[in-house]
Design a protein around this motif. Structure first.
Motif, PDB file in Angstrom:
ATOM      1  N   ALA A  44     -33.535 -52.621  56.159  1.00  8.02           N
ATOM      2  CA  ALA A  44     -34.278 -51.340  56.454  1.00  8.02           C
ATOM      3  C   ALA A  44     -33.205 -50.328  57.250  1.00  8.02           C
ATOM      4  O   ALA A  44     -32.350 -50.681  57.876  1.00  8.02           O
ATOM      5  CB  ALA A  44     -35.441 -51.700  57.663  1.00  8.02           C
ATOM      6  N   TYR A  45     -33.543 -49.078  56.978  1.00  7.92           N
ATOM      7  CA  TYR A  45     -32.823 -47.970  57.543  1.00  7.92           C
ATOM      8  C   TYR A  45     -33.745 -46.942  58.075  1.00  7.92           C
ATOM      9  O   TYR A  45     -34.907 -47.195  58.008  1.00  7.92           O
ATOM     10  CB  TYR A  45     -31.937 -47.477  56.421  1.00  7.92           C
ATOM     11  N   VAL A  46     -33.044 -46.225  58.965  1.00 11.24           N
ATOM     12  CA  VAL A  46     -34.054 -44.964  59.373  1.00 11.24           C
ATOM     13  C   VAL A  46     -33.325 -43.537  58.998  1.00 11.24           C
ATOM     14  O   VAL A  46     -32.210 -43.394  59.143  1.00 11.24           O
ATOM     15  CB  VAL A  46     -34.034 -44.897  61.006  1.00 11.24           C
ATOM     16  N   VAL A  47     -34.284 -42.697  58.434  1.00  7.64           N
ATOM     17  CA  VAL A  47     -34.002 -41.452  58.313  1.00  7.64           C
ATOM     18  C   VAL A  47     -34.672 -40.546  58.902  1.00  7.64           C
ATOM     19  O   VAL A  47     -35.930 -40.517  59.130  1.00  7.64           O
ATOM     20  CB  VAL A  47     -34.124 -41.001  56.701  1.00  7.64           C
ATOM     21  N   ARG A  48     -33.692 -39.632  59.997  1.00  7.07           N
ATOM     22  CA  ARG A  48     -34.447 -38.723  60.926  1.00  7.07           C
ATOM     23  C   ARG A  48     -34.315 -37.371  60.044  1.00  7.07           C
ATOM     24  O   ARG A  48     -33.127 -37.163  59.793  1.00  7.07           O
ATOM     25  CB  ARG A  48     -33.881 -38.751  62.222  1.00  7.07           C
ATOM     26  N   LEU A  49     -35.282 -36.625  59.819  1.00 11.66           N
ATOM     27  CA  LEU A  49     -35.186 -35.303  59.283  1.00 11.66           C
ATOM     28  C   LEU A  49     -35.713 -34.283  60.108  1.00 11.66           C
ATOM     29  O   LEU A  49     -36.787 -34.326  60.641  1.00 11.66           O
ATOM     30  CB  LEU A  49     -35.984 -35.375  57.838  1.00 11.66           C
ATOM     31  N   ALA A  50     -34.976 -33.118  60.240  1.00  6.50           N
ATOM     32  CA  ALA A  50     -35.598 -31.918  61.042  1.00  6.50           C
ATOM     33  C   ALA A  50     -36.067 -30.979  59.958  1.00  6.50           C
ATOM     34  O   ALA A  50     -35.822 -30.700  59.027  1.00  6.50           O
ATOM     35  CB  ALA A  50     -34.188 -31.284  61.909  1.00  6.50           C
ATOM     36  N   SER A  51     -36.950 -30.088  60.607  1.00 10.90           N
ATOM     37  CA  SER A  51     -37.381 -28.864  60.292  1.00 10.90           C
ATOM     38  C   SER A  51     -36.454 -27.695  60.569  1.00 10.90           C
ATOM     39  O   SER A  51     -35.497 -27.864  61.535  1.00 10.90           O
ATOM     40  CB  SER A  51     -38.772 -28.736  60.360  1.00 10.90           C
ATOM     41  N   ALA A  52     -36.857 -26.541  60.022  1.00  6.56           N
ATOM     42  CA  ALA A  52     -36.279 -25.322  60.702  1.00  6.56           C
ATOM     43  C   ALA A  52     -36.428 -25.527  62.347  1.00  6.56           C
ATOM     44  O   ALA A  52     -35.341 -24.995  62.980  1.00  6.56           O
ATOM     45  CB  ALA A  52     -36.609 -24.116  60.191  1.00  6.56           C
ATOM     46  N   ALA A  53     -37.567 -25.738  62.666  1.00  3.04           N
ATOM     47  CA  ALA A  53     -37.783 -25.599  64.203  1.00  3.04           C
ATOM     48  C   ALA A  53     -37.091 -26.567  65.013  1.00  3.04           C
ATOM     49  O   ALA A  53     -36.750 -26.216  66.423  1.00  3.04           O
ATOM     50  CB  ALA A  53     -39.558 -25.581  64.391  1.00  3.04           C
ATOM     51  N   SER A  54     -36.627 -27.810  64.389  1.00  3.26           N
ATOM     52  CA  SER A  54     -36.195 -28.848  65.100  1.00  3.26           C
ATOM     53  C   SER A  54     -34.744 -29.061  64.978  1.00  3.26           C
ATOM     54  O   SER A  54     -33.983 -30.079  65.121  1.00  3.26           O
ATOM     55  CB  SER A  54     -36.851 -30.112  64.941  1.00  3.26           C
ATOM     56  N   ARG A  55     -33.898 -28.025  64.257  1.00  7.17           N
ATOM     57  CA  ARG A  55     -32.410 -28.197  63.631  1.00  7.17           C
ATOM     58  C   ARG A  55     -31.829 -28.510  65.105  1.00  7.17           C
ATOM     59  O   ARG A  55     -31.018 -29.359  64.964  1.00  7.17           O
ATOM     60  CB  ARG A  55     -32.238 -27.034  63.017  1.00  7.17           C
ATOM     61  N   ARG A  56     -31.879 -27.805  65.941  1.00  9.90           N
ATOM     62  CA  ARG A  56     -31.204 -27.668  67.266  1.00  9.90           C
ATOM     63  C   ARG A  56     -31.203 -29.128  67.798  1.00  9.90           C
ATOM     64  O   ARG A  56     -30.151 -29.779  68.140  1.00  9.90           O
ATOM     65  CB  ARG A  56     -31.565 -26.569  68.307  1.00  9.90           C
ATOM     66  N   GLU A  57     -32.233 -29.629  67.872  1.00 10.29           N
ATOM     67  CA  GLU A  57     -32.427 -31.144  68.534  1.00 10.29           C
ATOM     68  C   GLU A  57     -31.650 -31.985  67.767  1.00 10.29           C
ATOM     69  O   GLU A  57     -30.877 -32.783  68.165  1.00 10.29           O
ATOM     70  CB  GLU A  57     -33.834 -31.496  68.546  1.00 10.29           C
ATOM     71  N   LEU A  58     -31.835 -32.159  66.166  1.00  8.04           N
ATOM     72  CA  LEU A  58     -31.130 -33.017  65.375  1.00  8.04           C
ATOM     73  C   LEU A  58     -29.694 -33.180  65.617  1.00  8.04           C
ATOM     74  O   LEU A  58     -28.734 -33.836  65.924  1.00  8.04           O
ATOM     75  CB  LEU A  58     -31.511 -32.865  64.026  1.00  8.04           C
ATOM     76  N   GLU A  59     -29.238 -31.612  65.624  1.00  9.01           N
ATOM     77  CA  GLU A  59     -27.762 -31.353  65.874  1.00  9.01           C
ATOM     78  C   GLU A  59     -27.201 -32.047  67.338  1.00  9.01           C
ATOM     79  O   GLU A  59     -26.150 -32.364  67.384  1.00  9.01           O
ATOM     80  CB  GLU A  59     -27.373 -30.003  65.701  1.00  9.01           C
ATOM     81  N   GLY A 104     -27.825 -28.176  54.699  1.00  9.79           N
ATOM     82  CA  GLY A 104     -29.246 -27.820  54.264  1.00  9.79           C
ATOM     83  C   GLY A 104     -30.379 -27.309  55.171  1.00  9.79           C
ATOM     84  O   GLY A 104     -30.079 -27.254  56.176  1.00  9.79           O
ATOM     85  N   PRO A 105     -31.435 -27.062  54.459  1.00  7.77           N
ATOM     86  CA  PRO A 105     -32.601 -26.481  55.370  1.00  7.77           C
ATOM     87  C   PRO A 105     -33.056 -27.719  56.352  1.00  7.77           C
ATOM     88  O   PRO A 105     -33.868 -27.231  56.853  1.00  7.77           O
ATOM     89  CB  PRO A 105     -33.410 -26.077  54.307  1.00  7.77           C
ATOM     90  N   ASN A 106     -32.879 -29.010  55.814  1.00 12.84           N
ATOM     91  CA  ASN A 106     -33.493 -29.958  56.537  1.00 12.84           C
ATOM     92  C   ASN A 106     -32.203 -30.974  56.835  1.00 12.84           C
ATOM     93  O   ASN A 106     -31.893 -31.951  56.234  1.00 12.84           O
ATOM     94  CB  ASN A 106     -34.444 -30.814  55.738  1.00 12.84           C
ATOM     95  N   PRO A 107     -31.690 -30.728  58.173  1.00  9.80           N
ATOM     96  CA  PRO A 107     -30.676 -31.610  58.665  1.00  9.80           C
ATOM     97  C   PRO A 107     -31.048 -33.033  58.814  1.00  9.80           C
ATOM     98  O   PRO A 107     -32.289 -33.047  59.167  1.00  9.80           O
ATOM     99  CB  PRO A 107     -30.414 -31.149  60.177  1.00  9.80           C
ATOM    100  N   TYR A 108     -30.276 -34.035  58.709  1.00 11.28           N
ATOM    101  CA  TYR A 108     -30.737 -35.712  58.894  1.00 11.28           C
ATOM    102  C   TYR A 108     -29.946 -36.263  59.508  1.00 11.28           C
ATOM    103  O   TYR A 108     -28.589 -36.055  59.673  1.00 11.28           O
ATOM    104  CB  TYR A 108     -31.060 -35.981  57.174  1.00 11.28           C
ATOM    105  N   MET A 109     -30.020 -37.581  59.683  1.00  8.80           N
ATOM    106  CA  MET A 109     -29.487 -38.612  60.248  1.00  8.80           C
ATOM    107  C   MET A 109     -29.860 -39.844  59.667  1.00  8.80           C
ATOM    108  O   MET A 109     -31.115 -40.027  59.664  1.00  8.80           O
ATOM    109  CB  MET A 109     -29.492 -38.777  61.762  1.00  8.80           C
ATOM    110  N   LEU A 110     -28.861 -40.587  59.122  1.00  8.74           N
ATOM    111  CA  LEU A 110     -29.319 -41.777  58.478  1.00  8.74           C
ATOM    112  C   LEU A 110     -28.685 -42.926  59.470  1.00  8.74           C
ATOM    113  O   LEU A 110     -27.636 -42.962  59.238  1.00  8.74           O
ATOM    114  CB  LEU A 110     -28.589 -41.940  56.883  1.00  8.74           C
ATOM    115  N   LEU A 111     -29.379 -43.780  59.946  1.00  9.60           N
ATOM    116  CA  LEU A 111     -29.152 -44.807  60.908  1.00  9.60           C
ATOM    117  C   LEU A 111     -29.740 -46.075  60.514  1.00  9.60           C
ATOM    118  O   LEU A 111     -30.584 -46.510  59.851  1.00  9.60           O
ATOM    119  CB  LEU A 111     -29.875 -44.194  62.075  1.00  9.60           C
ATOM    120  N   GLU A 112     -28.939 -46.988  61.483  1.00 13.90           N
ATOM    121  CA  GLU A 112     -29.493 -48.406  61.524  1.00 13.90           C
ATOM    122  C   GLU A 112     -30.858 -48.533  61.986  1.00 13.90           C
ATOM    123  O   GLU A 112     -31.252 -47.706  62.804  1.00 13.90           O
ATOM    124  CB  GLU A 112     -28.633 -49.054  62.614  1.00 13.90           C
ATOM    125  N   ARG A 113     -31.620 -49.281  61.457  1.00 15.42           N
ATOM    126  CA  ARG A 113     -32.890 -49.743  61.745  1.00 15.42           C
ATOM    127  C   ARG A 113     -32.895 -50.776  62.767  1.00 15.42           C
ATOM    128  O   ARG A 113     -32.505 -51.799  62.374  1.00 15.42           O
ATOM    129  CB  ARG A 113     -33.900 -49.922  60.699  1.00 15.42           C
TER     130      ARG A 113
END
Length: 323
Positions: free
Chosen positions: A51-66, A92-101
């Motif tokens: 299992a893995y975790v993908v965290r995806l941001a929207s335009a509104a939450s880009r700042r938080e994911l960064e 891209g338009p949807n910043p992401y983090m691919l993480l350990e679950r």
């Protein structure tokens, strides 16, 4: 006229595509976690049952994911047990983090089944972890920040400003919804004013504000790690203890964990009183969230509102008694 640029709404297919771009393992399932008010967070499970975790941001939450990407190595350096970061992207338009679950679940999901010794050990671990975060450099400003640069530009020059901002945000939401008596807001403002000398003396020390009953992942009674570290707060780490206390009370649990936490840091009478003040601040915040949409539609819950009113009154009485 150009058509407005729209940002895709993160979904299961997008999470699977991100995983496949970095790992060859066949995907067997993708599901969105039910919690989370900011990002879209998905569990990706492979046919080998990894299992893995993908965290995806929207335009509104880009700042938080960064911010999550900014703080991850800094927190790891002071031994905060954050999940391993396998890949990320912000172009891209949807910043992401691919993480350990991490194995396990949020503390609130198992709290009722934990024996006293496990609660005590967890509280001591969290207290020590917050002390480690506090060894990071202080900021030039106060409050929640996705980086040191932002922390220095908040415009909040004392911890009083941060507490006041929390109260004002609750006030705005309560007035917009029109379902909670605004008198609760005035009472919290007055309580904060009575303790202003303490609040003014707080230094901008870093701490994890959201490591409470959520984001603290517990596996078989033991801390597995801390997730959702997009921001670090600069100020009084007792703020987190107050939020944890409010959350436990709102869930109908005992608050032994909070007592163990305060014992672990050797909290004096004034600090314990301040935790009660912060509990009031966050009880008000929980009231203000009722009926708010965030990134999911939510109906106003009158039964929960009444529960929070009762908790508020008990905490207010406790605060009066401590003076």
């Amino acid at each position: 006229m150009k058509a407005p640029v729209t940002t895709p709404v993160p979904d299961e297919r997008m999470a699977a595509d991100i995983f496949r771009a970095h790992f060859p393992d066949p995907v067997s399932s993708v599901r969105r976690f039910p919690t989370g008010l900011c990002h879209h967070v998905f569990e990706v499970r492979t046919t080998a049952n990894r299992a893995y975790v993908v965290r995806l941001a929207s335009a509104a939450s880009r700042r938080e994911l960064e911010g999550g990407l900014y703080w991850h190595p800094r927190l790891k350096a002071v031994l905060v047990p954050v999940p391993a970061l396998y890949a990320s992207g912000v172009a891209g338009p949807n910043p992401y983090m691919l993480l350990e679950r991490l194995p396990g679940t949020d503390l609130e999901n198992v709290y009722g089944d934990l024996p006293a010794q496990a609660k005590k050990a967890l509280a001591e671990r969290l207290a020590a972890m917050q002390a480690s975060v506090g060894t990071l450099p202080q900021a030039r400003g106060f409050g929640f920040a996705v980086s040191y640069e932002e922390a220095g530009a908040t415009g909040r020059h004392s911890w009083v400003d941060v507490v006041a901002t929390q109260i004002e945000r609750s006030d705005q939401r309560i007035r917009e919804a029109g379902r909670i008596d605004p008198g609760f807001v005035n009472r919290v403002r007055a309580a904060a004013a009575r303790h202003e000398s303490y609040l003014q003396a707080v230094a901008p020390v870093p701490f994890l504000d959201d490591a409470t009953t959520r984001n603290v992942i517990v596996n078989e009674g033991v801390l597995a790690g801390i997730v959702d570290t997009d921001e670090v707060c600069f100020g009084d780490s007792l703020f987190t203890v107050g939020l944890t206390n409010a959350a436990l009370l709102s869930l109908g649990f005992d608050t032994d964990y909070v007592g163990y936490w305060l014992d672990a840091i050797g909290a004096n009478r004034q600090q314990r009183t301040i935790v009660t003040l912060y509990t009031l601040v966050f009880c008000l915040n929980l009231m203000s969230e009722l009926g708010q949409t965030f990134n999911r539609p939510v109906m106003f819950d009158e039964a929960r509102a009444e529960t929070l009113r009762r908790i508020f009154e008990r905490q207010a009485e406790s605060l009066r008694a401590s003076v």
